[in-house]
Design a protein around this motif. Structure first.
Motif, PDB file in Angstrom:
ATOM      1  N   MET A   1      36.064  38.663  40.483  1.00 11.86           N
ATOM      2  CA  MET A   1      34.984  39.484  39.992  1.00 11.86           C
ATOM      3  C   MET A   1      35.792  40.948  39.908  1.00 11.86           C
ATOM      4  O   MET A   1      36.564  41.400  40.646  1.00 11.86           O
ATOM      5  CB  MET A   1      33.905  39.991  41.039  1.00 11.86           C
ATOM      6  N   SER A   2      35.345  41.571  38.874  1.00 13.24           N
ATOM      7  CA  SER A   2      36.489  43.050  38.551  1.00 13.24           C
ATOM      8  C   SER A   2      35.600  44.157  39.366  1.00 13.24           C
ATOM      9  O   SER A   2      34.329  44.072  39.669  1.00 13.24           O
ATOM     10  CB  SER A   2      36.372  43.282  36.995  1.00 13.24           C
ATOM     11  N   ARG A   3      36.355  44.969  39.543  1.00 12.50           N
ATOM     12  CA  ARG A   3      36.017  46.187  40.308  1.00 12.50           C
ATOM     13  C   ARG A   3      36.024  47.441  39.264  1.00 12.50           C
ATOM     14  O   ARG A   3      36.873  47.579  38.590  1.00 12.50           O
ATOM     15  CB  ARG A   3      36.544  46.642  41.488  1.00 12.50           C
ATOM     16  N   THR A   4      35.223  48.365  39.448  1.00 16.91           N
ATOM     17  CA  THR A   4      34.903  49.584  38.487  1.00 16.91           C
ATOM     18  C   THR A   4      35.441  50.762  39.495  1.00 16.91           C
ATOM     19  O   THR A   4      34.863  50.838  40.612  1.00 16.91           O
ATOM     20  CB  THR A   4      33.366  49.611  38.057  1.00 16.91           C
ATOM     21  N   ILE A   5      36.221  51.474  38.768  1.00 20.65           N
ATOM     22  CA  ILE A   5      36.813  52.839  39.417  1.00 20.65           C
ATOM     23  C   ILE A   5      36.646  53.899  38.518  1.00 20.65           C
ATOM     24  O   ILE A   5      36.372  53.702  37.409  1.00 20.65           O
ATOM     25  CB  ILE A   5      38.214  52.649  39.707  1.00 20.65           C
ATOM     26  N   PHE A   6      36.638  55.306  38.922  1.00 24.50           N
ATOM     27  CA  PHE A   6      36.574  56.380  37.990  1.00 24.50           C
ATOM     28  C   PHE A   6      38.094  56.547  37.876  1.00 24.50           C
ATOM     29  O   PHE A   6      39.047  56.830  38.720  1.00 24.50           O
ATOM     30  CB  PHE A   6      35.941  57.668  38.853  1.00 24.50           C
ATOM     31  N   CYS A   7      38.524  56.343  36.710  1.00 26.16           N
ATOM     32  CA  CYS A   7      40.174  56.443  36.336  1.00 26.16           C
ATOM     33  C   CYS A   7      40.315  57.911  35.942  1.00 26.16           C
ATOM     34  O   CYS A   7      39.948  58.542  35.191  1.00 26.16           O
ATOM     35  CB  CYS A   7      40.454  55.619  35.075  1.00 26.16           C
ATOM     36  N   THR A   8      41.128  58.448  36.913  1.00 29.38           N
ATOM     37  CA  THR A   8      41.656  59.884  36.652  1.00 29.38           C
ATOM     38  C   THR A   8      42.278  60.171  35.278  1.00 29.38           C
ATOM     39  O   THR A   8      42.519  61.117  34.768  1.00 29.38           O
ATOM     40  CB  THR A   8      42.532  60.233  37.791  1.00 29.38           C
ATOM     41  N   PHE A   9      43.167  59.205  34.748  1.00 31.92           N
ATOM     42  CA  PHE A   9      43.786  58.969  33.719  1.00 31.92           C
ATOM     43  C   PHE A   9      42.804  59.176  32.419  1.00 31.92           C
ATOM     44  O   PHE A   9      42.913  60.248  31.443  1.00 31.92           O
ATOM     45  CB  PHE A   9      44.824  58.071  33.357  1.00 31.92           C
ATOM     46  N   LEU A  10      41.890  58.296  32.287  1.00 32.43           N
ATOM     47  CA  LEU A  10      41.115  58.130  31.307  1.00 32.43           C
ATOM     48  C   LEU A  10      39.608  59.162  31.323  1.00 32.43           C
ATOM     49  O   LEU A  10      39.058  59.523  30.555  1.00 32.43           O
ATOM     50  CB  LEU A  10      40.493  56.892  31.122  1.00 32.43           C
ATOM     51  N   GLN A  11      39.569  59.605  32.704  1.00 33.25           N
ATOM     52  CA  GLN A  11      38.275  60.321  33.011  1.00 33.25           C
ATOM     53  C   GLN A  11      36.890  59.782  32.661  1.00 33.25           C
ATOM     54  O   GLN A  11      36.112  60.543  32.408  1.00 33.25           O
ATOM     55  CB  GLN A  11      38.513  61.785  32.326  1.00 33.25           C
ATOM     56  N   ARG A  12      36.969  58.433  33.035  1.00 33.67           N
ATOM     57  CA  ARG A  12      35.845  57.739  32.859  1.00 33.67           C
ATOM     58  C   ARG A  12      35.741  56.703  33.864  1.00 33.67           C
ATOM     59  O   ARG A  12      36.855  56.137  34.168  1.00 33.67           O
ATOM     60  CB  ARG A  12      35.452  57.368  31.572  1.00 33.67           C
ATOM     61  N   ASP A  13      34.664  55.833  33.978  1.00 33.88           N
ATOM     62  CA  ASP A  13      34.598  54.619  34.625  1.00 33.88           C
ATOM     63  C   ASP A  13      35.140  53.428  33.952  1.00 33.88           C
ATOM     64  O   ASP A  13      34.970  53.501  32.731  1.00 33.88           O
ATOM     65  CB  ASP A  13      33.214  54.402  35.011  1.00 33.88           C
TER      66      ASP A  13
ATOM     67  N   GLU B   1      37.551  49.438  34.436  1.00 32.52           N
ATOM     68  CA  GLU B   1      37.811  48.463  35.090  1.00 32.52           C
ATOM     69  C   GLU B   1      39.083  48.780  36.116  1.00 32.52           C
ATOM     70  O   GLU B   1      40.386  48.971  35.429  1.00 32.52           O
ATOM     71  CB  GLU B   1      37.989  47.092  34.592  1.00 32.52           C
ATOM     72  N   GLY B   2      38.997  48.569  37.178  1.00 35.74           N
ATOM     73  CA  GLY B   2      40.208  49.087  38.096  1.00 35.74           C
ATOM     74  C   GLY B   2      41.069  47.587  38.353  1.00 35.74           C
ATOM     75  O   GLY B   2      40.868  46.520  37.863  1.00 35.74           O
ATOM     76  N   GLN B   3      42.199  47.845  39.062  1.00 35.52           N
ATOM     77  CA  GLN B   3      43.267  46.748  39.098  1.00 35.52           C
ATOM     78  C   GLN B   3      42.751  45.810  40.084  1.00 35.52           C
ATOM     79  O   GLN B   3      41.965  46.230  40.904  1.00 35.52           O
ATOM     80  CB  GLN B   3      44.872  47.516  39.829  1.00 35.52           C
ATOM     81  N   ASP B   4      43.362  44.360  39.694  1.00 32.92           N
ATOM     82  CA  ASP B   4      43.051  43.551  40.892  1.00 32.92           C
ATOM     83  C   ASP B   4      43.750  43.636  42.106  1.00 32.92           C
ATOM     84  O   ASP B   4      43.195  43.171  43.119  1.00 32.92           O
ATOM     85  CB  ASP B   4      43.210  42.180  40.176  1.00 32.92           C
ATOM     86  N   PHE B   5      44.868  44.140  42.156  1.00 33.49           N
ATOM     87  CA  PHE B   5      45.644  44.255  43.062  1.00 33.49           C
ATOM     88  C   PHE B   5      46.577  45.422  43.169  1.00 33.49           C
ATOM     89  O   PHE B   5      46.720  46.243  42.115  1.00 33.49           O
ATOM     90  CB  PHE B   5      46.447  43.115  43.698  1.00 33.49           C
ATOM     91  N   GLN B   6      46.963  45.824  44.275  1.00 27.16           N
ATOM     92  CA  GLN B   6      48.031  47.049  44.472  1.00 27.16           C
ATOM     93  C   GLN B   6      49.449  46.624  43.421  1.00 27.16           C
ATOM     94  O   GLN B   6      50.000  45.592  43.883  1.00 27.16           O
ATOM     95  CB  GLN B   6      48.487  47.542  45.505  1.00 27.16           C
TER      96      GLN B   6
END
Length: 90
Positions: free
Chosen positions: A1-13, A15-20
């Motif tokens: 399942m994907s996770r949603t983040i607020f991306c500081t680069f795109l300045q919007r919510d 899909e986040g990375q799956d792992f570091q």
């Protein structure tokens, strides 16, 4: 399942990375703040930097330069500058 983040680069919510993807504190920050879309934009810039500047990932100075450029691009909003490169017209 994907996770949603607020991306500081795109300045919007987004899909986040799956792992570091990167080690240390910078890697944690990327995992928490940089989306897959933004990371793929960085990967394209990174490839250009490595090729055009003939960087070697075996060289610690080249790795440090690449990390500095990555931080400036992803977190500070600076465009990667490569001498002699002209982006294609849209």
């Amino acid at each position: 399942m994907s996770r949603t983040i607020f991306c500081t680069f795109l300045q919007r919510d987004a899909e986040g990375q799956d792992f570091q993807l990167y080690p240390g504190d910078t890697g944690k920050r990327i995992f928490n703040e940089i989306s897959k879309e933004a990371w793929s934009k960085w990967m394209a810039k990174q490839t250009m930097l490595i090729n055009e500047k003939k960087l070697s990932m075996m060289n610690p100075d080249d790795r440090k330069l690449l990390e500095q450029e990555m931080i400036k691009f992803l977190f500070e909003g600076h465009e990667v500058h490569i001498e002699g490169y002209t982006p294609p017209e849209e």
